[in-house]
Write a protein that holds these residues in place. Structure first.
Motif, PDB file in Angstrom:
ATOM      1  N   ARG A  11       0.821  -1.201   0.000  1.00  0.00           N
ATOM      2  CA  ARG A  11       0.000   0.000   0.000  1.00  0.00           C
ATOM      3  C   ARG A  11       0.865   1.264   0.000  1.00  0.00           C
ATOM      4  O   ARG A  11       0.528   2.249  -0.634  1.00  0.00           O
ATOM      5  CB  ARG A  11      -0.926  -0.007   1.219  1.00  0.00           C
ATOM      6  CG  ARG A  11      -2.099  -0.969   1.107  1.00  0.00           C
ATOM      7  CD  ARG A  11      -3.154  -0.599   2.133  1.00  0.00           C
ATOM      8  NE  ARG A  11      -2.646  -0.676   3.485  1.00  0.00           N
ATOM      9  CZ  ARG A  11      -2.732  -1.751   4.261  1.00  0.00           C
ATOM     10  NH1 ARG A  11      -3.297  -2.848   3.798  1.00  0.00           N
ATOM     11  NH2 ARG A  11      -2.259  -1.736   5.483  1.00  0.00           N
ATOM     12  N   TRP A  12       1.947   1.234   0.748  1.00  0.00           N
ATOM     13  CA  TRP A  12       2.780   2.419   0.870  1.00  0.00           C
ATOM     14  C   TRP A  12       3.580   2.693  -0.407  1.00  0.00           C
ATOM     15  O   TRP A  12       3.688   3.814  -0.870  1.00  0.00           O
ATOM     16  CB  TRP A  12       3.727   2.278   2.053  1.00  0.00           C
ATOM     17  CG  TRP A  12       4.792   3.319   2.090  1.00  0.00           C
ATOM     18  CD1 TRP A  12       6.126   3.153   1.915  1.00  0.00           C
ATOM     19  CD2 TRP A  12       4.607   4.729   2.270  1.00  0.00           C
ATOM     20  NE1 TRP A  12       6.789   4.341   1.983  1.00  0.00           N
ATOM     21  CE2 TRP A  12       5.884   5.332   2.205  1.00  0.00           C
ATOM     22  CE3 TRP A  12       3.491   5.533   2.477  1.00  0.00           C
ATOM     23  CZ2 TRP A  12       6.059   6.702   2.339  1.00  0.00           C
ATOM     24  CZ3 TRP A  12       3.678   6.904   2.603  1.00  0.00           C
ATOM     25  CH2 TRP A  12       4.946   7.472   2.552  1.00  0.00           C
ATOM     26  N   SER A 193      -0.668   6.277  -1.319  1.00  0.00           N
ATOM     27  CA  SER A 193      -0.568   6.457   0.129  1.00  0.00           C
ATOM     28  C   SER A 193      -0.620   7.926   0.520  1.00  0.00           C
ATOM     29  O   SER A 193      -1.272   8.288   1.499  1.00  0.00           O
ATOM     30  CB  SER A 193       0.727   5.833   0.642  1.00  0.00           C
ATOM     31  OG  SER A 193       0.791   4.456   0.330  1.00  0.00           O
ATOM     32  N   ILE A 194       0.072   8.748  -0.236  1.00  0.00           N
ATOM     33  CA  ILE A 194       0.148  10.164   0.142  1.00  0.00           C
ATOM     34  C   ILE A 194      -0.988  10.978  -0.460  1.00  0.00           C
ATOM     35  O   ILE A 194      -1.204  12.122  -0.060  1.00  0.00           O
ATOM     36  CB  ILE A 194       1.502  10.766  -0.286  1.00  0.00           C
ATOM     37  CG1 ILE A 194       1.664  10.714  -1.802  1.00  0.00           C
ATOM     38  CG2 ILE A 194       2.646  10.042   0.400  1.00  0.00           C
ATOM     39  CD1 ILE A 194       2.973  11.308  -2.311  1.00  0.00           C
ATOM     40  N   GLY A 195      -1.688  10.412  -1.446  1.00  0.00           N
ATOM     41  CA  GLY A 195      -2.793  11.126  -2.078  1.00  0.00           C
ATOM     42  C   GLY A 195      -2.377  11.797  -3.376  1.00  0.00           C
ATOM     43  O   GLY A 195      -1.239  12.272  -3.503  1.00  0.00           O
ATOM     44  N   ALA A 196      -3.296  11.838  -4.323  1.00  0.00           N
ATOM     45  CA  ALA A 196      -2.986  12.388  -5.646  1.00  0.00           C
ATOM     46  C   ALA A 196      -2.625  13.867  -5.582  1.00  0.00           C
ATOM     47  O   ALA A 196      -1.712  14.330  -6.269  1.00  0.00           O
ATOM     48  CB  ALA A 196      -4.171  12.174  -6.587  1.00  0.00           C
ATOM     49  N   ARG A 325      -1.115  21.595   3.378  1.00  0.00           N
ATOM     50  CA  ARG A 325      -2.343  22.249   2.927  1.00  0.00           C
ATOM     51  C   ARG A 325      -3.175  21.304   2.057  1.00  0.00           C
ATOM     52  O   ARG A 325      -4.403  21.183   2.253  1.00  0.00           O
ATOM     53  CB  ARG A 325      -1.972  23.510   2.158  1.00  0.00           C
ATOM     54  CG  ARG A 325      -3.150  24.302   1.617  1.00  0.00           C
ATOM     55  CD  ARG A 325      -2.642  25.655   1.135  1.00  0.00           C
ATOM     56  NE  ARG A 325      -3.689  26.390   0.446  1.00  0.00           N
ATOM     57  CZ  ARG A 325      -3.832  26.416  -0.873  1.00  0.00           C
ATOM     58  NH1 ARG A 325      -2.998  25.735  -1.639  1.00  0.00           N
ATOM     59  NH2 ARG A 325      -4.800  27.114  -1.438  1.00  0.00           N
ATOM     60  N   GLU A 326      -2.529  20.644   1.116  1.00  0.00           N
ATOM     61  CA  GLU A 326      -3.257  19.722   0.241  1.00  0.00           C
ATOM     62  C   GLU A 326      -3.798  18.535   1.029  1.00  0.00           C
ATOM     63  O   GLU A 326      -4.901  18.050   0.767  1.00  0.00           O
ATOM     64  CB  GLU A 326      -2.343  19.227  -0.882  1.00  0.00           C
ATOM     65  CG  GLU A 326      -2.013  20.272  -1.930  1.00  0.00           C
ATOM     66  CD  GLU A 326      -3.244  20.717  -2.703  1.00  0.00           C
ATOM     67  OE1 GLU A 326      -4.262  20.001  -2.704  1.00  0.00           O
ATOM     68  OE2 GLU A 326      -3.196  21.799  -3.313  1.00  0.00           O
ATOM     69  N   HIS A 327      -3.038  18.067   2.016  1.00  0.00           N
ATOM     70  CA  HIS A 327      -3.496  16.948   2.833  1.00  0.00           C
ATOM     71  C   HIS A 327      -4.740  17.338   3.637  1.00  0.00           C
ATOM     72  O   HIS A 327      -5.697  16.563   3.735  1.00  0.00           O
ATOM     73  CB  HIS A 327      -2.375  16.499   3.771  1.00  0.00           C
ATOM     74  CG  HIS A 327      -2.737  15.335   4.628  1.00  0.00           C
ATOM     75  ND1 HIS A 327      -2.871  14.053   4.131  1.00  0.00           N
ATOM     76  CD2 HIS A 327      -3.013  15.241   5.961  1.00  0.00           C
ATOM     77  CE1 HIS A 327      -3.206  13.231   5.103  1.00  0.00           C
ATOM     78  NE2 HIS A 327      -3.296  13.923   6.224  1.00  0.00           N
ATOM     79  N   ARG A 328      -4.738  18.530   4.193  1.00  0.00           N
ATOM     80  CA  ARG A 328      -5.895  18.992   4.960  1.00  0.00           C
ATOM     81  C   ARG A 328      -7.107  19.192   4.063  1.00  0.00           C
ATOM     82  O   ARG A 328      -8.235  18.828   4.440  1.00  0.00           O
ATOM     83  CB  ARG A 328      -5.544  20.291   5.692  1.00  0.00           C
ATOM     84  CG  ARG A 328      -4.582  20.096   6.860  1.00  0.00           C
ATOM     85  CD  ARG A 328      -4.263  21.423   7.512  1.00  0.00           C
ATOM     86  NE  ARG A 328      -3.422  21.243   8.690  1.00  0.00           N
ATOM     87  CZ  ARG A 328      -2.916  22.243   9.412  1.00  0.00           C
ATOM     88  NH1 ARG A 328      -3.189  23.500   9.066  1.00  0.00           N
ATOM     89  NH2 ARG A 328      -2.172  21.991  10.471  1.00  0.00           N
ATOM     90  N   LEU A 329      -6.883  19.761   2.877  1.00  0.00           N
ATOM     91  CA  LEU A 329      -7.998  19.954   1.954  1.00  0.00           C
ATOM     92  C   LEU A 329      -8.589  18.616   1.523  1.00  0.00           C
ATOM     93  O   LEU A 329      -9.807  18.475   1.387  1.00  0.00           O
ATOM     94  CB  LEU A 329      -7.526  20.737   0.727  1.00  0.00           C
ATOM     95  CG  LEU A 329      -7.201  22.226   0.951  1.00  0.00           C
ATOM     96  CD1 LEU A 329      -6.603  22.830  -0.305  1.00  0.00           C
ATOM     97  CD2 LEU A 329      -8.455  22.988   1.372  1.00  0.00           C
ATOM     98  N   ALA A 330      -7.721  17.624   1.308  1.00  0.00           N
ATOM     99  CA  ALA A 330      -8.205  16.296   0.933  1.00  0.00           C
ATOM    100  C   ALA A 330      -9.030  15.689   2.059  1.00  0.00           C
ATOM    101  O   ALA A 330     -10.066  15.048   1.819  1.00  0.00           O
ATOM    102  CB  ALA A 330      -7.031  15.394   0.575  1.00  0.00           C
TER     103      ALA A 330
END
Length: 350
Positions: A11-12, A193-196, A325-330
């Motif tokens: 997964r990672w 894992s980290i998001g698009a 920022r992108e992680h929080r928005l996701a």
């Protein structure tokens, strides 16, 4: 049944896609190796004939046979820059809205970009390795075998370890390019894992690696310590990169979000790309790029290691802020989507 730890690793990091791209990069890497050997033969012949302008600055390199590992290092450096140029062009083509009109599919361009990226990293490492091997051979004064290896390792692979001449800047810049290329280049295989969105931030920041590579090569590469068509041509080859970057910022493949900070970032990027085009044209027209000039005394370093470390710190902070920022928005989008999703009624059996 697949063990839990193996599933977590899968997964990672997408090992299956990574192995597939490595296999696909075999042809690409073979072509790069052939070109590298041709460049090496060219360098060797020029040094052996005494026609290389590098000898004006470092006459001790006139023995091509003795210093063959150094010239192998230089050949790998130039092929690495060529492959980095190809990779950046492919990446910009892939992420520009006009890519749909190309005769090659976007998926094919993306595949080429990934394979050339892996080849570029390998070439960059080979460039550093052959310089390391040359320093191991040269380090003889009062050092045993282990001491020679350790001293060469510090000089070549430890950022800031090389502490004399232009090398204290050139090698530091080159190492930062190499060490940034590895995580940023391989981030594609961890995108699930980290998001698009986060991956796109990391992917976009790879352009900094290319800038460092060009800076390292054109201003400090010993094979371009002369004025002439060769150095001018290399500078002109940067125009397509700057032009595609500007086009990418004007017509991105993914629709921009209507947020003030994003709009400000795009405006700054467009201004930087446009200014780069102007600077490249001025450099090509004037022939003045800050590199060596035959017959001129070497100028003092106008860039210091603290300045480079400060720039690296600013880059890391900026990328970190964008990633968070992108992680929080996701996370917000996922939470909102979960609230809007219809609830399945539960039965007594459940």
């Amino acid at each position: 049944m697949v063990p839990v730890e193996q599933r977590r690793r899968r997964r990672w990091f997408d090992l299956s896609a990574f192995r597939s791209d490595i296999r696909a990069a075999a042809y690409d890497a073979t072509a790069a190796l052939v070109i590298t050997l041709l460049i090496f033969a060219w360098f060797y012949r020029r040094i052996d004939a005494g026609t290389s302008a590098t000898l004006q600055v470092m006459p001790f390199l006139a023995d091509a046979g003795l210093y063959w590992m150094y010239w192998m290092c230089q050949a790998f450096g130039w092929s690495a820059l060529l492959w980095a140029w190809i990779t950046v062009l492919l990446g910009l083509l892939r992420t520009t809205r006009g890519a749909a009109g190309l005769p090659v599919s976007a998926m094919r361009i993306e595949k080429w970009r990934r394979t050339t990226s892996l080849t570029t990293i390998a070439l960059m490492f080979a460039h550093a390795f052959w310089f390391f091997a040359e320093l191991v051979r040269e380090n003889e004064a009062g050092l045993g075998p282990a001491g020679r290896v350790w001293s060469a390792f510090i000089d070549v692979f430890v950022p800031g370890g090389y502490s004399s001449g232009t090398g204290q800047i050139a090698i530091l810049i080159g190492l930062l390019a190499l060490y940034l290329a590895i995580p940023l280049g391989l981030a594609f295989y961890a995108r699930r894992s980290i998001g698009a969105k986060v991956w796109r931030v990391l992917h976009a920041s790879v352009i900094v690696v290319y800038v460092l590579s060009v800076w390292h090569t054109l201003l400090y590469g010993t094979n371009v310590w002369f004025d002439g068509w060769f150095r001018t041509t290399i500078w002109l080859l940067q125009l397509p990169v700057a032009a595609l970057l500007l086009l990418r910022l004007v017509t991105p493949a993914h629709p921009p979000r209507p947020r003030p900070l994003d709009a400000l970032g795009r405006l700054a990027g467009r201004g930087a790309a446009a200014a780069t085009i102007v600077v490249l044209l001025l450099v090509a027209a004037s022939g003045r790029d800050g590199g060596r000039t035959p017959g001129a005394e070497g100028a003092g370093l106008n860039v210091t290691q603290p300045m480079i470390w400060a720039g690296l710190a600013a880059f890391i902070v900026a990328v970190t802020i964008l990633v968070i920022r992108e992680h929080r928005l996701a996370s917000v989008r996922q939470t909102t989507a979960g609230r809007r999703a219809p609830q399945t009624p539960q039965t007594g059996d459940e």
